[in-house]
Design an enzyme around this catalytic site. Structure first.
Site, short mmCIF file in Angstrom:
data_model
loop_
_atom_site.label_atom_id
_atom_site.label_comp_id
_atom_site.label_asym_id
_atom_site.label_seq_id
_atom_site.Cartn_x
_atom_site.Cartn_y
_atom_site.Cartn_z
N GLU A 115 64.09 54.41 69.58
CA GLU A 115 63.83 54.05 70.98
C GLU A 115 65.07 53.45 71.66
O GLU A 115 64.94 52.80 72.70
CB GLU A 115 62.66 53.06 71.08
CG GLU A 115 61.32 53.58 70.60
CD GLU A 115 60.76 54.74 71.41
OE1 GLU A 115 61.39 55.11 72.43
OE2 GLU A 115 59.72 55.27 71.02
N HIS A 139 59.66 45.83 71.56
CA HIS A 139 58.56 46.78 71.56
C HIS A 139 57.70 46.56 70.31
O HIS A 139 58.25 46.47 69.20
CB HIS A 139 59.09 48.21 71.59
CG HIS A 139 58.05 49.26 71.34
ND1 HIS A 139 56.92 49.38 72.12
CD2 HIS A 139 57.95 50.23 70.39
CE1 HIS A 139 56.18 50.38 71.66
NE2 HIS A 139 56.78 50.91 70.61
N HIS A 141 53.34 47.00 68.60
CA HIS A 141 52.06 47.74 68.64
C HIS A 141 50.89 46.76 68.50
O HIS A 141 50.19 46.77 67.49
CB HIS A 141 52.01 48.76 67.49
CG HIS A 141 53.04 49.83 67.55
ND1 HIS A 141 53.30 50.70 66.50
CD2 HIS A 141 53.89 50.20 68.55
CE1 HIS A 141 54.26 51.53 66.85
NE2 HIS A 141 54.64 51.25 68.07
N GLU A 169 46.80 30.94 81.49
CA GLU A 169 48.27 30.92 81.40
C GLU A 169 48.90 32.23 81.92
O GLU A 169 50.10 32.24 82.26
CB GLU A 169 48.71 30.69 79.96
CG GLU A 169 48.29 31.81 79.02
CD GLU A 169 48.70 31.57 77.57
OE1 GLU A 169 49.63 30.80 77.32
OE2 GLU A 169 48.08 32.17 76.69
N HIS A 210 49.75 53.33 72.71
CA HIS A 210 50.95 53.17 71.86
C HIS A 210 51.34 51.70 71.68
O HIS A 210 51.40 51.22 70.56
CB HIS A 210 52.10 53.98 72.47
CG HIS A 210 53.36 53.95 71.67
ND1 HIS A 210 54.25 54.98 71.64
CD2 HIS A 210 53.89 53.01 70.87
CE1 HIS A 210 55.26 54.68 70.85
NE2 HIS A 210 55.06 53.47 70.37
ZN LIG Z 1 56.15 52.27 69.10
#
Ligand SMILES: [Zn+2]
Length: 272
Positions: A115, A139, A141, A169, A210
């Site tokens: 990525e 990133h 999951h 919050e 994702h």
């Molecule tokens: Zn991912």
């Protein structure tokens, strides 16, 4: 851990923390950090100069010559602490913003996360939008947030209002809201372009079915943003799992009160 400069130790710790949260099954997720001038000085003894450069897969001219600490492609977050130099590494972007050099780590012919185009395009957008203060793209999951992408419309306002309405919050931690990108094939330039467009407006981007991308000034702030959003998603999942109708939610008037007292600006388009 002490043999590395502090920012590398902090990065390693964040990888372990994310794994322990359950956000990094197998080789899922990736993390990148743009080094400060001080970090570069502190790391000089580790950095090697190489002639070989590799294509980034996109063009990030504003990041020319910048250094990044990155997780490696195919590497497991749970293994980073055990063998950092095989799992993570430092790269330098070349003068054109189209290629990078490996400077440390990424042992045994490893390469940066698949990525990397999304990370670097997001870094470029956020660096320009925040006058250089944002340095981290993360990133992961997180399962509860991903679950919501199967039951809510894939729409910025829907996700923002649901998350803001679930935990007090939230509007304070992410006052600009969250963006949502439809399902796309990961790892390429198209999803990088779609994400970086949204990153102009938001610090957090949901990738449908994702995961989540977060941007922030520091490792702590960015981990905290991921944690806060996933916690709110977990609350929504728990509340909806009780098989009872929702009869309360933090309403728009209450959101306005929060914004006033915590001195944040919530975009009008999210409030009625
Ligand atoms: Zn991912």
């Amino acid at each position: 851990m002490n043999k590395y400069p502090k920012f590398i130790n902090d990065f390693i710790r964040m990888c372990s923390d994310g794994y322990q949260q359950g956000w990094h099954e197998r080789n899922g997720g990736n993390l990148t950090y743009r080094l400060t001038d001080e970090d570069i000085q502190d790391t000089k003894y580790l950095l090697e100069v190489h002639d070989t450069s590799y294509p980034i897969g996109t063009h990030v001219p504003h990041l020319a010559n910048a250094y990044f600490l990155v997780t490696g492609s195919g590497k497991f977050f749970r293994n980073v602490v055990l063998d950092p130099e095989a799992s993570i590494g430092i790269i330098q972007i070349d003068a054109t913003g189209e290629r990078y050099y490996k400077c440390w780590g990424l042992r045994n012919h490893s390469v940066p996360t698949s990525e990397l185009p999304s990370h670097l395009m997001n870094h470029e957008v956020k660096m320009l939008a925040t006058n250089g203060s944002h340095r981290v793209i993360y990133h992961a999951h997180p399962a509860n947030l991903i679950a919501l992408t199967f039951v809510f419309a894939l729409d910025d306002k829907v996700f923002t209002k649901e998350l803001w309405g679930a935990a007090t919050e939230c509007p304070v931690v992410f006052p600009s809201g969250v963006g949502v990108v439809d399902w796309m094939v990961p790892g390429g330039k198209d999803i990088a372009v779609a994400s970086s467009e949204k990153m102009k407006e938001y610090d957090a981007i949901v990738w449908a079915h994702h995961g989540l991308f977060c941007s922030g000034e520091s490792l702590d702030i960015t981990f905290g943003l991921m944690h806060t959003i996933e916690k709110a998603a977990e609350i929504i999942v728990k509340a909806r799992s009780m098989n009872l109708p929702r009869i309360n939610q933090i309403n728009d008037e209450e959101l306005r009160q929060l914004a006033k007292d915590f001195q944040v600006t919530l975009p009008d388009k999210f409030l009625s």
